[in-house]
Write an enzyme that holds these catalytic residues in place. Structure first.
Site, PDB file in Angstrom:
ATOM      1  N   ARG A 185      97.568  17.272  68.918  1.00 49.60           N
ATOM      2  CA  ARG A 185      96.419  17.889  69.586  1.00 49.60           C
ATOM      3  C   ARG A 185      95.511  18.602  68.585  1.00 49.60           C
ATOM      4  O   ARG A 185      94.286  18.551  68.688  1.00 49.60           O
ATOM      5  CB  ARG A 185      96.908  18.893  70.636  1.00 49.60           C
ATOM      6  CG  ARG A 185      97.693  18.284  71.782  1.00 49.60           C
ATOM      7  CD  ARG A 185      96.840  17.690  72.851  1.00 49.60           C
ATOM      8  NE  ARG A 185      96.126  18.709  73.612  1.00 49.60           N
ATOM      9  CZ  ARG A 185      95.411  18.458  74.702  1.00 49.60           C
ATOM     10  NH1 ARG A 185      95.294  17.211  75.136  1.00 49.60           N
ATOM     11  NH2 ARG A 185      94.795  19.422  75.351  1.00 49.60           N
ATOM     12  N   LYS A 209      90.085   5.721  72.947  1.00 48.71           N
ATOM     13  CA  LYS A 209      89.298   5.336  74.109  1.00 48.71           C
ATOM     14  C   LYS A 209      88.295   4.230  73.764  1.00 48.71           C
ATOM     15  O   LYS A 209      88.119   3.888  72.583  1.00 48.71           O
ATOM     16  CB  LYS A 209      88.579   6.579  74.663  1.00 48.71           C
ATOM     17  CG  LYS A 209      89.551   7.674  75.124  1.00 48.71           C
ATOM     18  CD  LYS A 209      88.807   8.900  75.623  1.00 48.71           C
ATOM     19  CE  LYS A 209      89.756   9.974  76.097  1.00 48.71           C
ATOM     20  NZ  LYS A 209      89.050  11.180  76.610  1.00 48.71           N
ATOM     21  N   HIS A 232      92.526  10.370  73.478  1.00 52.49           N
ATOM     22  CA  HIS A 232      93.350  11.152  74.405  1.00 52.49           C
ATOM     23  C   HIS A 232      94.650  11.475  73.693  1.00 52.49           C
ATOM     24  O   HIS A 232      95.199  10.654  72.965  1.00 52.49           O
ATOM     25  CB  HIS A 232      93.661  10.345  75.673  1.00 52.49           C
ATOM     26  CG  HIS A 232      94.807  10.926  76.466  1.00 52.49           C
ATOM     27  ND1 HIS A 232      94.631  11.940  77.375  1.00 52.49           N
ATOM     28  CD2 HIS A 232      96.146  10.639  76.444  1.00 52.49           C
ATOM     29  CE1 HIS A 232      95.806  12.265  77.902  1.00 52.49           C
ATOM     30  NE2 HIS A 232      96.739  11.485  77.362  1.00 52.49           N
ATOM     31  N   GLU A 258     103.658   9.593  79.905  1.00 47.64           N
ATOM     32  CA  GLU A 258     102.585   8.671  79.518  1.00 47.64           C
ATOM     33  C   GLU A 258     103.116   7.498  78.690  1.00 47.64           C
ATOM     34  O   GLU A 258     102.675   6.351  78.870  1.00 47.64           O
ATOM     35  CB  GLU A 258     101.514   9.438  78.737  1.00 47.64           C
ATOM     36  CG  GLU A 258     100.748  10.414  79.616  1.00 47.64           C
ATOM     37  CD  GLU A 258      99.853  11.361  78.840  1.00 47.64           C
ATOM     38  OE1 GLU A 258      99.005  12.025  79.475  1.00 47.64           O
ATOM     39  OE2 GLU A 258      99.995  11.471  77.600  1.00 47.64           O
ATOM     40  N   ASN A 262      84.527  11.367  73.624  1.00 50.86           N
ATOM     41  CA  ASN A 262      85.318  12.150  72.670  1.00 50.86           C
ATOM     42  C   ASN A 262      86.466  11.356  72.043  1.00 50.86           C
ATOM     43  O   ASN A 262      87.439  11.921  71.559  1.00 50.86           O
ATOM     44  CB  ASN A 262      85.819  13.458  73.302  1.00 50.86           C
ATOM     45  CG  ASN A 262      86.781  13.227  74.451  1.00 50.86           C
ATOM     46  OD1 ASN A 262      87.112  12.090  74.787  1.00 50.86           O
ATOM     47  ND2 ASN A 262      87.238  14.313  75.060  1.00 50.86           N
ATOM     48  N   ARG A 308      87.782  14.711  66.427  1.00 52.35           N
ATOM     49  CA  ARG A 308      86.588  14.934  67.260  1.00 52.35           C
ATOM     50  C   ARG A 308      85.535  15.739  66.512  1.00 52.35           C
ATOM     51  O   ARG A 308      84.328  15.539  66.714  1.00 52.35           O
ATOM     52  CB  ARG A 308      86.993  15.642  68.555  1.00 52.35           C
ATOM     53  CG  ARG A 308      87.776  14.744  69.520  1.00 52.35           C
ATOM     54  CD  ARG A 308      88.342  15.537  70.672  1.00 52.35           C
ATOM     55  NE  ARG A 308      89.035  14.678  71.632  1.00 52.35           N
ATOM     56  CZ  ARG A 308      90.025  15.093  72.414  1.00 52.35           C
ATOM     57  NH1 ARG A 308      90.437  16.358  72.337  1.00 52.35           N
ATOM     58  NH2 ARG A 308      90.611  14.265  73.252  1.00 52.35           N
ATOM     59  N   TYR A 333      95.394   9.196  84.913  1.00 55.18           N
ATOM     60  CA  TYR A 333      94.610  10.425  85.103  1.00 55.18           C
ATOM     61  C   TYR A 333      94.797  11.017  86.501  1.00 55.18           C
ATOM     62  O   TYR A 333      93.916  11.721  87.007  1.00 55.18           O
ATOM     63  CB  TYR A 333      93.128  10.149  84.859  1.00 55.18           C
ATOM     64  CG  TYR A 333      92.773   9.928  83.409  1.00 55.18           C
ATOM     65  CD1 TYR A 333      92.825  10.972  82.479  1.00 55.18           C
ATOM     66  CD2 TYR A 333      92.380   8.677  82.948  1.00 55.18           C
ATOM     67  CE1 TYR A 333      92.498  10.776  81.148  1.00 55.18           C
ATOM     68  CE2 TYR A 333      92.035   8.465  81.617  1.00 55.18           C
ATOM     69  CZ  TYR A 333      92.105   9.517  80.719  1.00 55.18           C
ATOM     70  OH  TYR A 333      91.777   9.318  79.397  1.00 55.18           O
TER      71      TYR A 333
END
Length: 220
Positions: free
Chosen positions: A154, A78, A184, A195, A181, A171, A118
């Protein structure tokens, strides 16, 4: 003669005492041996070899039956991750894990593109702020490939809330608040495919075999 008899009796007594000690020791050893045999039966060499072969075969069988699903996941750094100079560190972690980078691009996606990405959060109160934040600077979009890439990816990112993320995750190591954070990551194989299709053209995704593939997935 009397002195000799006394000496002989002393020697005989000592010999008897020593013999008693020796006999007692042998008895204790025999008892301990019997206890050991009762607890751990001694197997013939043939049985021990068969047991070892069975254990080894089972180990290899479990390894062979392990899931080997190769999949792709979408990871996006991000604007805060880009601004803080963490692009290289995040790429490094996925590379060192053994995943294969199959697509990457740095871009300023625009509000419309982010709204589509999103779309599942459109009804949430934080949606406008999320889109504004994501459109505040360039992002780095990536597609990574490997066994269990979605779930493991993840785990590597950590929890959505950095405060709940363990040290060692991205994170957990590099951010503090939910609003910043850093990354993604796709939450399922289906969403990852969607995606990747949203951020890359089919020709942008490379299909190749890394030289280190056998050192990551090799089987013995």
């Amino acid at each position: 003669m009397r002195a000799f008899s006394s000496t002989a009796r002393l020697l005989a007594g000592a010999a008897g005492l020593s013999g008693a000690f020796v006999a007692g020791g042998l008895a204790r050893d025999k008892y301990s041996h019997l206890q050991f045999e009762a607890a751990v039966p001694v197997l013939p060499k043939e049985s021990l070899a068969a047991l070892t072969q069975e254990r080894v075969s089972k180990s290899f069988q479990l390894k062979a039956d392990a899931p080997s699903q190769t999949e792709r996941t979408f990871i996006m750094i991000k604007p805060d991750g880009v601004q803080r100079g963490l692009v290289g560190e995040i790429i490094k972690r996925f590379e060192q894990k053994g995943f294969k980078l199959v697509a990457i691009r740095m871009m300023r996606p625009g509000e419309a593109h982010l709204r589509e990405h999103y779309a599942d959060l459109a009804a949430r109160s934080f949606f406008p702020g999320l889109v504004k934040y994501m459109d505040s600077g360039p992002v780095v979009a990536m597609a990574w490939e490997g066994q269990g890439a979605v779930k493991t990816g993840r785990v590597m990112l950590g929890e959505t809330n950095p405060a709940d993320s363990k040290p060692g995750t991205i994170r957990g190591d590099y951010c503090i608040t939910v609003g910043r954070n850093i990354c993604h990551g796709s939450d399922a194989v289906e969403s990852a495919n969607h995606e990747i299709g949203l951020w890359f053209r089919p020709e942008d995704v490379c299909d190749y075999t890394p030289m280190a593939a056998d050192w990551v997935y090799g089987d013995n």
